[in-house]
Design an enzyme around this catalytic site. Structure first.
Site, PDB file in Angstrom:
ATOM      1  CB  SER A  82      56.133  44.630  25.299  1.00 41.00           C
ATOM      2  OG  SER A  82      55.691  43.286  25.201  1.00 41.00           O
ATOM      3  CE1 TYR A  95      57.106  47.759  26.699  1.00 41.60           C
ATOM      4  CE2 TYR A  95      54.833  48.204  26.124  1.00 41.60           C
ATOM      5  CZ  TYR A  95      56.173  48.385  25.888  1.00 41.60           C
ATOM      6  OH  TYR A  95      56.583  49.196  24.843  1.00 41.60           O
ATOM      7  CB  CYS A 121      50.976  45.070  23.746  1.00 45.82           C
ATOM      8  SG  CYS A 121      51.622  44.859  25.413  1.00 45.82           S
ATOM      9  CG  ASN A 122      46.149  41.171  25.700  1.00 47.82           C
ATOM     10  OD1 ASN A 122      44.934  41.034  25.709  1.00 47.82           O
ATOM     11  ND2 ASN A 122      46.913  40.541  24.827  1.00 47.82           N
ATOM     12  CB  THR A 123      50.743  44.606  29.159  1.00 46.50           C
ATOM     13  OG1 THR A 123      50.769  43.178  29.200  1.00 46.50           O
ATOM     14  CG2 THR A 123      51.151  45.149  30.496  1.00 46.50           C
ATOM     15  CB  CYS A 147      49.870  37.686  26.998  1.00 49.51           C
ATOM     16  SG  CYS A 147      51.540  38.189  26.533  1.00 49.51           S
ATOM     17  CB  THR A 148      49.741  39.731  21.533  1.00 44.92           C
ATOM     18  OG1 THR A 148      50.775  40.573  22.058  1.00 44.92           O
ATOM     19  CG2 THR A 148      48.426  40.471  21.560  1.00 44.92           C
ATOM     20  CG  HIS A 149      54.854  37.862  23.821  1.00 42.91           C
ATOM     21  ND1 HIS A 149      54.433  39.160  23.904  1.00 42.91           N
ATOM     22  CD2 HIS A 149      56.193  37.916  23.566  1.00 42.91           C
ATOM     23  CE1 HIS A 149      55.478  39.966  23.713  1.00 42.91           C
ATOM     24  NE2 HIS A 149      56.552  39.231  23.503  1.00 42.91           N
TER      25      HIS A 149
END
Ligand code: DGL
Length: 262
Positions: free
Chosen positions: A11, A42, A73-75, A183-185
């Site tokens: 995202s 997201y 992206c985990n979401t 979350c990859t962020h």
């Protein structure tokens, strides 16, 4: 086909933490990275919207010849990969919060997980928790606002620090000894998180595991690039490209971000 690129999407800028691990493990693979920052975050969107964005991102990468797609992206992984696998033939690698290793090595039998609302509400996370966290208390927190601050280039700010304290303090009060970044962020926040949780809490993210998984699948499908040449790496963003550019500069000053209307 073997020389075709690996496609990676997120995202926004978070999937760079996954890209970096993939590039370290597979330095000769060509890559195309897509940051759908225009639609970030997201995490607060409906499942239908997340699927719609993920299909668009997949088509973008397939049009550029990608041989495998990493949903960094985990979401999107927890909400859309099942749908993507049913509709596209290309192999997909998904990320999901590393609850299993955290639960297996917890001594206090309490682990924390910080992720988006949509990831925490997903069936996939529920099923993983059911399987691997018997006898373990999982303290979940939605990292509301964190992705937006990262996407606006506000990582090292007091606003960010205040939010992190708000989410992590209740976990510390419950005596967690592992913190799963779902979350990859969030790996961009590890230095600040460490200052808050101290060295008794082990921070776990999925980057290395995803890179290993990517290599395994390429190997199994006979898709590894056999050339030992310098790869091409393209980065695209559909929002302010400077945010992604600044993040990339920390990894390698020669990488360039292209702005796309998408
Ligand atoms: N990097 C995405 C993830 O791993 C961020 C989700 C969002 O955009 O809210 O979940």
């Amino acid at each position: 086909m073997n020389e075709n690129p690996i496609g990676i999407f997120d995202s926004g800028v978070g999937g760079i933490t996954i890209y970096d691990e993939i590039h370290k493990l597979l330095p000769h693979e060509n890559t195309i990275y897509l940051a759908d920052s225009k639609n970030a975050p997201y995490g607060n969107k409906s499942e239908e919207e997340i699927i719609e964005f993920s299909v668009k991102n997949t088509n973008f990468l397939l049009e550029r010849g990608c041989k495998l797609i990493v949903v960094a992206c985990n979401t999107a992984s927890t909400n859309a990969v099942k749908y993507l696998r049913e509709r596209f033939e290309v192999p997909f690698i998904r990320v999901q919060p590393a609850i299993k290793p955290a639960a297996l090595s917890s001594k206090t039998k309490t682990v924390g997980i910080l992720a988006t609302k949509r990831t925490l509400k997903s069936d996939l996370l529920f099923e993983t928790s059911q399987k691997f966290t018997q006898g373990i208390e999982v303290v979940e927190k939605v990292g509301e606002g964190l992705v937006s601050l990262i996407e606006s280039d506000k990582i090292q700010t007091s606003e960010m620090n205040d939010l992190l304290i708000k989410y992590l303090q209740p976990m510390l009060e419950k005596d967690i000894d592992h913190l799963v970044l779902g979350c990859t962020h969030y790996p961009f926040l590890i230095p600040q998180i460490k200052k808050i949780v101290g060295n008794k809490v082990k921070i776990i993210d999925s980057g290395e595991a995803i890179a290993r998984q990517t290599k395994n699948i390429l190997n199994l499908e006979n898709l590894l690039n056999k050339n030992n040449t310098i790869p091409y790496q393209y980065f695209y963003s559909n929002e302010d490209p400077d945010v992604l550019q600044r993040i990339l500069n920390h990894y390698d000053g020669n990488l360039k971000v292209y702005k796309i209307n998408f």
